[in-house]
Design an enzyme around this catalytic site. Structure first.
Site, short mmCIF file in Angstrom:
data_model
loop_
_atom_site.label_atom_id
_atom_site.label_comp_id
_atom_site.label_asym_id
_atom_site.label_seq_id
_atom_site.Cartn_x
_atom_site.Cartn_y
_atom_site.Cartn_z
N ASP A 1 -7.12 3.15 -3.37
CA ASP A 1 -7.87 3.32 -2.12
C ASP A 1 -8.13 4.79 -1.88
OD1 ASP A 1 -8.95 3.17 0.43
OD2 ASP A 1 -7.21 2.18 1.34
N LYS B 1 -2.85 5.13 -3.09
CA LYS B 1 -3.87 5.97 -2.46
C LYS B 1 -4.27 7.05 -3.47
CE LYS B 1 -3.88 4.22 1.75
NZ LYS B 1 -5.09 3.65 2.39
N LYS C 1 -9.78 -5.90 8.53
CA LYS C 1 -8.81 -5.46 9.54
C LYS C 1 -9.39 -5.92 10.86
CE LYS C 1 -7.25 -1.43 6.96
NZ LYS C 1 -7.49 0.01 6.74
N GLY D 1 -3.94 -3.44 6.56
CA GLY D 1 -2.95 -3.06 7.56
C GLY D 1 -3.20 -1.65 8.04
N SER E 1 0.86 -1.18 0.00
CA SER E 1 0.00 0.00 0.00
C SER E 1 0.90 1.23 0.00
CB SER E 1 -0.89 -0.01 1.24
OG SER E 1 -1.60 1.21 1.34
N GLU F 1 -11.03 0.60 -3.65
CA GLU F 1 -11.28 0.47 -2.22
C GLU F 1 -11.92 1.72 -1.63
OE1 GLU F 1 -7.83 -1.11 -0.22
OE2 GLU F 1 -8.52 -0.48 1.76
N LYS G 1 -1.11 -1.22 -4.51
CA LYS G 1 -2.26 -0.36 -4.19
C LYS G 1 -1.76 1.06 -4.01
CE LYS G 1 -4.66 0.30 0.26
NZ LYS G 1 -5.29 -0.43 1.38
N ASP H 1 -13.66 -1.25 3.01
CA ASP H 1 -12.75 -1.28 4.16
C ASP H 1 -13.50 -0.64 5.34
OD1 ASP H 1 -10.82 -0.56 6.09
OD2 ASP H 1 -9.33 0.16 4.68
O1 OSB Z 1 -7.14 2.32 4.30
O2 OSB Z 1 -5.99 0.57 4.22
C1 OSB Z 1 -6.13 1.71 4.64
C2 OSB Z 1 -3.09 2.82 6.69
C3 OSB Z 1 -3.69 3.55 7.68
C4 OSB Z 1 -5.06 3.71 7.65
C5 OSB Z 1 -5.83 3.13 6.64
C6 OSB Z 1 -5.22 2.37 5.65
C7 OSB Z 1 -3.82 2.24 5.65
C8 OSB Z 1 -3.07 1.54 4.62
C9 OSB Z 1 -1.72 1.03 5.01
O3 OSB Z 1 -3.46 1.42 3.48
C10 OSB Z 1 -1.59 -0.44 4.91
C11 OSB Z 1 -0.32 -0.89 5.59
O4 OSB Z 1 -0.32 -1.11 6.82
O5 OSB Z 1 0.68 -1.04 4.88
MG MG Z 2 -8.29 1.10 2.99
#
Ligand code: OSB
Ligand code: MG
Length: 361
Positions: free
Chosen positions: A182, A157, A256, A284, A130, A207, A155, A232
């Site tokens: 995402d 953002k 999660k 995560g 991510s 996402e 992935k 999510d």
């Molecule tokens: O939306 O998946 C998410 C990190 C913090 C809060 C929300 C998200 C995330 C990540 C990081 O996408 C995933 C990771 O731990 O590598």
């Molecule tokens: Mg997410």
């Protein structure tokens, strides 16, 4: 019986930017349960601010200290803990931190690795990465590095107004890769036309485009897009997962454990996803070595069919608080085979990052 906590502040190797903000440090409560010669650990996935979801470190700590710790001190089974904490509404991340502490404790008591204690494990987790938002050239370089290291899914953002710039550059440079995006709930029903244009980037899923607590508009959007929707933030209970699939609001769920109130609920969500022939993976929250060991164990379960956001520890921290960080081989990570989550705490680094500590009993 001793139930104690430490609040840590750990610098992240690189700042992590989502549509809701930038994290430079991991500010996290870790919990330690000592009983009958067993030491169990967990962490709470809340952050300093309630920007991902409604909880934050302060609300979670309040709920744990004033409502949940007295239940945990009786070391009930995770199922019994969940039953006894039902009277507290919401606050899933606080509940999960305590439930998972009990999972680690009981797996250790049984002498089993957590991955086997929970159910059927494949023996490894498939790993995706991510990537937070950065200058686009940095993102492109990070993608190339990730592909070179064997990651099975990329992935990125995105946020309102930046989706075209980010996704068209990524797709132009990497036309074939398994790619997802995402939005962390940045769009509204007024942005449907913009969001629908994301179909042209051939994502494996999109996402959480819309409101964190809504499945109705996701259901409407999903019917107007060819890209599968992955939820999510919106999936905070097994019942929500059931309703989301019934309404065809998603075809994929990012589990999660923290957001779902723990491992027991996460296992229930896996069953629901399977009954609808959906897809599921483990997300995560930039966890330390403690939370990461839970995530990798859950991600190794047989029902998990997509790569998760469970990168090895060195993506996040120069020095994590465990002496046995995960190593990724060909895009997979093996859960620890020691008892419970199988981590060995690095006491020196734990101490170095501790900014506050105390005992809850
Ligand atoms: O939306 O998946 C998410 C990190 C913090 C809060 C929300 C998200 C995330 C990540 C990081 O996408 C995933 C990771 O731990 O590598
Ligand atoms: Mg997410």
């Amino acid at each position: 019986m001793k139930l104690s906590y430490k609040k840590l502040k750990m610098p992240l190797i690189s700042p992590f930017t989502t549509s809701f903000g930038t994290d430079r440090d991991k500010d996290v409560y870790v919990f330690i349960l000592e009983n009958n010669g067993i030491t169990a650990y967990s962490e709470c996935v809340t952050d300093e601010n309630p920007f991902y979801g409604p909880e934050d470190n302060y609300s979670a700590f309040h709920i744990i200290k004033n409502y949940l710790s007295s239940i945990v001190m009786e070391v009930p089974s995770p199922a019994e803990f969940n039953e006894r904490s039902r009277f507290i509404k919401g606050n899933n991340m606080a509940k999960a931190a305590m439930e998972m502490l009990l999972y680690d404790y009981h797996a250790k008591l049984e002498g089993m690795p957590l991955s086997k204690y929970m159910g059927k494990t494949k023996g490894h987790a498939d790993v995706g990465i991510s990537l937070g938002m950065d200058d686009i050239n940095i993102t492109l370089k990070k993608i190339q590095d990730a592909l070179d290291r064997g990651y099975k899914r990329i992935k990125v953002k995105i946020m309102r107004g930046k989706e075209t710039e980010i996704l068209s550059s990524v797709r132009d440079n990497f036309p074939e890769i398994v790619l997802s995006a995402d939005a962390n709930s940045d769009y509204t029903e007024r942005d449907f036309e913009t969001v629908k244009k994301i179909d042209r980037y051939d994502l494996v899923y999109l996402e959480q485009p819309l409101y964190h607590d809504d499945i109705i508009y996701h259901s409407r959007l999903a019917k107007e897009m060819s890209t599968p929707i992955c939820l999510d933030e919106s999936i905070t209970s097994p019942e929500k997962a059931q309703k989301a699939f019934e309404m065809e609001a998603c075809r994929v769920i990012n589990i999660k454990e923290g957001r779902l109130g723990g491992i027991e609920n996460s296992l229930k969500v896996m069953d629901i996803v399977r009954s609808f022939n959906g897809h599921v993976w483990i997300g995560g929250m930039l966890e330390t070595g403690i939370g990461r060991a839970f995530n990798v164990s859950v991600a190794s379960l047989q029902d998990i069919d997509y790569p998760g956001d469970t990168s090895p520890n060195d993506k996040y921290f120069t020095h994590d608080i465990v002496k046995n960080p995960f190593k990724m081989v060909n895009g997979t990570i093996k859960p620890n085979d020691g008892k419970g989550i199988g981590i060995e705490i690095d006491q020196d680094y734990l101490k170095k990052y501790t900014v506050e500590e105390g005992v809850l009993n």
